[in-house]
Design an enzyme around this catalytic site. Structure first.
Site, PDB file in Angstrom:
ATOM      1  CG  HIS A 307       5.863   3.383   1.409  1.00  0.00           C
ATOM      2  ND1 HIS A 307       6.942   4.060   0.898  1.00  0.00           N
ATOM      3  CD2 HIS A 307       4.811   3.702   0.633  1.00  0.00           C
ATOM      4  CE1 HIS A 307       6.549   4.784  -0.139  1.00  0.00           C
ATOM      5  NE2 HIS A 307       5.255   4.590  -0.326  1.00  0.00           N
ATOM      6  CG  ASP A 364      -2.505   1.824  -1.859  1.00  0.00           C
ATOM      7  OD1 ASP A 364      -1.305   1.613  -2.077  1.00  0.00           O
ATOM      8  OD2 ASP A 364      -3.226   2.528  -2.585  1.00  0.00           O
TER       9      ASP A 364
HETATM   10  C1  SDX Z   1       2.216   2.354  -3.040  1.00  0.00           C
HETATM   11  O1  SDX Z   1       6.871   3.838  -3.771  1.00  0.00           O
HETATM   12  C2  SDX Z   1       5.835   4.573  -3.576  1.00  0.00           C
HETATM   13  O2  SDX Z   1       5.956   5.719  -3.324  1.00  0.00           O
HETATM   14  C3  SDX Z   1       4.510   3.839  -3.743  1.00  0.00           C
HETATM   15  C4  SDX Z   1       3.263   4.619  -3.323  1.00  0.00           C
HETATM   16  C5  SDX Z   1       3.016   5.829  -4.200  1.00  0.00           C
HETATM   17  O3  SDX Z   1       2.386   6.772  -3.733  1.00  0.00           O
HETATM   18  O4  SDX Z   1       3.379   5.764  -5.406  1.00  0.00           O
HETATM   19  O5  SDX Z   1       3.374   5.032  -1.974  1.00  0.00           O
HETATM   20  C6  SDX Z   1       2.002   3.758  -3.457  1.00  0.00           C
HETATM   21  O6  SDX Z   1       2.560   1.544  -3.862  1.00  0.00           O
HETATM   22  C7  SDX Z   1       2.065   1.985  -1.590  1.00  0.00           C
HETATM   23  C8  SDX Z   1       2.410   0.485  -1.310  1.00  0.00           C
HETATM   24  C9  SDX Z   1       1.176  -0.354  -1.612  1.00  0.00           C
HETATM   25  N1  SDX Z   1       1.521  -1.798  -1.553  1.00  0.00           N
HETATM   26  C10 SDX Z   1       1.061  -2.577  -0.544  1.00  0.00           C
HETATM   27  O7  SDX Z   1       0.410  -2.164   0.404  1.00  0.00           O
HETATM   28  C11 SDX Z   1       1.429  -4.066  -0.699  1.00  0.00           C
HETATM   29  C12 SDX Z   1       1.927  -4.618   0.642  1.00  0.00           C
HETATM   30  N2  SDX Z   1       3.230  -4.006   0.936  1.00  0.00           N
HETATM   31  C13 SDX Z   1       4.362  -4.599   0.398  1.00  0.00           C
HETATM   32  O8  SDX Z   1       4.363  -5.665  -0.415  1.00  0.00           O
HETATM   33  C14 SDX Z   1       5.700  -3.909   0.662  1.00  0.00           C
HETATM   34  O9  SDX Z   1       5.659  -3.352   1.893  1.00  0.00           O
HETATM   35  C15 SDX Z   1       6.097  -2.881  -0.383  1.00  0.00           C
HETATM   36  C16 SDX Z   1       6.086  -3.473  -1.752  1.00  0.00           C
HETATM   37  C17 SDX Z   1       5.171  -1.713  -0.337  1.00  0.00           C
HETATM   38  C18 SDX Z   1       7.497  -2.398  -0.045  1.00  0.00           C
HETATM   39  O10 SDX Z   1       8.308  -3.495  -0.202  1.00  0.00           O
HETATM   40  P1  SDX Z   1       9.921  -3.377   0.005  1.00  0.00           P
HETATM   41  O11 SDX Z   1      10.334  -2.027   0.403  1.00  0.00           O
HETATM   42  O12 SDX Z   1      10.560  -3.971  -1.195  1.00  0.00           O
HETATM   43  O13 SDX Z   1      10.137  -4.243   1.271  1.00  0.00           O
HETATM   44  P2  SDX Z   1      10.401  -5.776   1.243  1.00  0.00           P
HETATM   45  O14 SDX Z   1       9.451  -6.442   0.281  1.00  0.00           O
HETATM   46  O15 SDX Z   1      11.863  -5.977   1.045  1.00  0.00           O
HETATM   47  O16 SDX Z   1       9.963  -6.212   2.722  1.00  0.00           O
HETATM   48  C19 SDX Z   1      10.869  -6.044   3.812  1.00  0.00           C
HETATM   49  C20 SDX Z   1      10.391  -7.060   4.846  1.00  0.00           C
HETATM   50  C21 SDX Z   1      10.231  -8.472   4.280  1.00  0.00           C
HETATM   51  O17 SDX Z   1      10.380  -9.374   5.347  1.00  0.00           O
HETATM   52  P3  SDX Z   1      11.797 -10.192   5.529  1.00  0.00           P
HETATM   53  O18 SDX Z   1      12.103 -10.850   4.184  1.00  0.00           O
HETATM   54  O19 SDX Z   1      12.798  -9.128   5.906  1.00  0.00           O
HETATM   55  O20 SDX Z   1      11.544 -11.191   6.638  1.00  0.00           O
HETATM   56  O21 SDX Z   1       9.078  -6.692   5.300  1.00  0.00           O
HETATM   57  C22 SDX Z   1       8.154  -7.709   4.940  1.00  0.00           C
HETATM   58  C23 SDX Z   1       8.803  -8.520   3.837  1.00  0.00           C
HETATM   59  O22 SDX Z   1       8.298  -9.850   3.807  1.00  0.00           O
HETATM   60  N3  SDX Z   1       6.945  -7.026   4.460  1.00  0.00           N
HETATM   61  C24 SDX Z   1       5.711  -7.413   4.764  1.00  0.00           C
HETATM   62  C25 SDX Z   1       4.867  -6.464   4.177  1.00  0.00           C
HETATM   63  N4  SDX Z   1       5.613  -5.542   3.521  1.00  0.00           N
HETATM   64  C26 SDX Z   1       6.898  -5.914   3.706  1.00  0.00           C
HETATM   65  N5  SDX Z   1       5.225  -8.460   5.478  1.00  0.00           N
HETATM   66  C27 SDX Z   1       3.885  -8.537   5.598  1.00  0.00           C
HETATM   67  N6  SDX Z   1       3.005  -7.671   5.064  1.00  0.00           N
HETATM   68  C28 SDX Z   1       3.467  -6.619   4.341  1.00  0.00           C
HETATM   69  N7  SDX Z   1       2.597  -5.748   3.810  1.00  0.00           N
END
Ligand code: SDX
Length: 429
Positions: A307, A364
């Protein structure tokens, strides 16, 4: 505590006033930075940038706190109803009994949808994704209420649009569901509470009455409450910026629906179930999928994990996990996806990659388990998120318009070609 942040650049010092909120969050105001220094800030994805000052929702990602107008989400999920929470978010206070009765009556009065909407629905192929249908129908409402296009109309006229949206979106969702299946549409039943009415419009058949199970209605009501608002997330920021151009509320909400559709945002609940089913198809090997999620060369992510703000548990996921247990037991449903989800969570939370990056289950991760058990089609999970988030979008849009906030227009740092002369096509290689 300092009242200013000081920025030193090229021997100049710029004072940036510090703003402190009621929960001691602090930020410095850069609204005059460019005119004073020629500098702008750059923060791709706005990870560290506040877009507004809001009184609607407070969340603390480190402590796993979420409150709507000061009320903890745990208490609202336990004691309130979705329509009462909608009133709270939009009007700022919990309603007294007369206010709630009147609010419910207003919503019931507007649950019917113009019959011509069915002509629009008939134009969609049955395989159309329900989020594309919903955003189209939300925009189509402007055709039936052209007066809503006037950005300067009175507050009571805006309130009528607010009521129409809350009242008609569930009907439109149910009608699009039955339409896609070639089943006659069910009309709203004003004798039922909001969520029970929605479930009945969804699942009632000409051949068989759908009896709303109070436990199912309660679970759906909680899902909507937990999704109702979440401060300046992607779709809410979309609603605010579209509304900041004085676009009408229907168009702003339609934009929010489209932003929520993305698999990184509200579309994740659908992707979670598809991921869990994929794991089951592949012999339940959760380790294989965790390794894929950790592989920097593999675009696969553990959907429902991580998140932008919660770097600890998402309080909504905690509540939904308990709800999933309860609803599956009540319905006597054995969802293999739930077992895999719990195994996946347990394995990931022990894994250094997820611990280091503070990746926990988000809203989710478990919501889909409950919706699947209720009988909601997987492709409609983001639509359920939209119904839940609607009061939040409305409240945030209303706050932005009431504060007469300026049109949203971020700046950029240009990194393209510097000036160059036009090349006639004969001179191009
Ligand atoms: C919602 O913002 C809100 O409030 C949203 C929400 C709402 O109520 O409106 O809460 C609803 O959208 C919840 C999120 C649902 N999405 C997912 O479940 C999709 C999977 N999660 C992600 O793609 C990710 O975690 C995000 C998009 C939710 C957050 O992404 P960020 O904050 O931009 O973090 P990032 O992409 O910069 O990741 C940081 C690191 C990375 O690794 P490195 O490059 O540092 O090595 O964490 C890793 C990412 O690759 N990472 C994951 C991951 N989420 C982040 N690796 C594997 N699986 C994941 N799910």
């Amino acid at each position: 505590m300092s009242e200013y942040a000081e920025l030193k650049v090229d021997g100049n010092v710029y004072k940036l006033p510090i703003i402190e909120g009621t929960e001691q969050e602090r930020g410095f105001d850069i609204s005059k930075l460019r005119e004073e220094s020629g500098l702008i800030t750059v923060d791709t994805g706005y990870k560290n940038t506040g877009s507004t000052q809001s009184s609607i929702t407070f969340l603390d990602g480190e402590k796993g706190i979420l409150r709507y107008r000061g009320y903890p989400i745990e208490q609202l999920a336990d004691k309130s109803t979705f329509l009462e929470v909608a009133f709270l978010l939009i009007y700022g206070e919990l309603p007294n009994s007369q206010e709630l009765y009147a609010f419910k009556a207003r919503v019931k009065k507007h649950q019917l949808v113009h019959e011509d909407m069915k002509q629009i629905m008939l134009g969609f192929p049955s395989k159309a994704h329900p989020m594309g249908v919903l955003s189209s129908l939300a925009t189509a409402l402007t055709a039936f209420y052209p007066e809503s296009l006037d950005p300067n109309r009175s507050a009571d006229k805006v309130d009528l649009t607010i009521t129409r949206l809350l009242a008609k979106i569930p009907t439109l969702v149910a009608w699009s569901y039955t339409n896609a299946r070639g089943i006659r549409a069910n009309y709203p039943d004003n004798s039922l509470e909001y969520v029970s009415n929605f479930l009945k419009m969804m699942f009632n058949l000409p051949t068989e009455d759908y009896d709303v199970d109070p436990i199912v209605a309660d679970a759906m009501d909680k899902i909507f409450i937990l999704h109702a608002d979440h401060e300046q997330n992607c779709s809410t920021s979309t609603v605010r910026i579209v509304g900041s151009s004085h676009a009408n509320l229907y168009a702003s909400v339609a934009a929010g629906i489209n932003a929520l559709w993305g698999p990184l945002h509200g579309g994740a609940n659908q992707k979670v179930i598809e991921m869990l089913q994929n794991i089951i198809t592949n012999g339940g090997d959760t380790k294989k999928f965790i390794d894929k999620a950790k592989d920097p060369n593999d675009p696969f992510r553990l959907m429902g994990f991580g998140h932008r703000v919660y770097k600890n548990f998402d309080p909504r996921a905690e509540i939904l996990k308990k709800q999933a247990d309860k609803i599956l037991e009540r319905l006597g449903v054995n969802e293999p996806e739930f077992e895999v989800a719990k195994q996946l969570e347990e394995a990931a939370l022990k894994d250094e990659y997820f611990i280091e990056r503070k990746l926990y289950p988000n809203v989710d991760f478990y919501s889909g388990i409950i919706m699947k058990a209720i009988g909601i089609p997987i492709e409609m999970f983001p639509v359920m998120f939209s119904i839940g988030r609607l009061p939040g979008w409305i409240a945030q849009w209303k706050e932005m318009r009431t504060h007469n906030e300026p049109i949203g227009r971020p700046r950029q740092i240009y990194v393209g070609h510097t000036q160059r002369p036009y090349e006639s096509i004969s001179n191009r290689s």
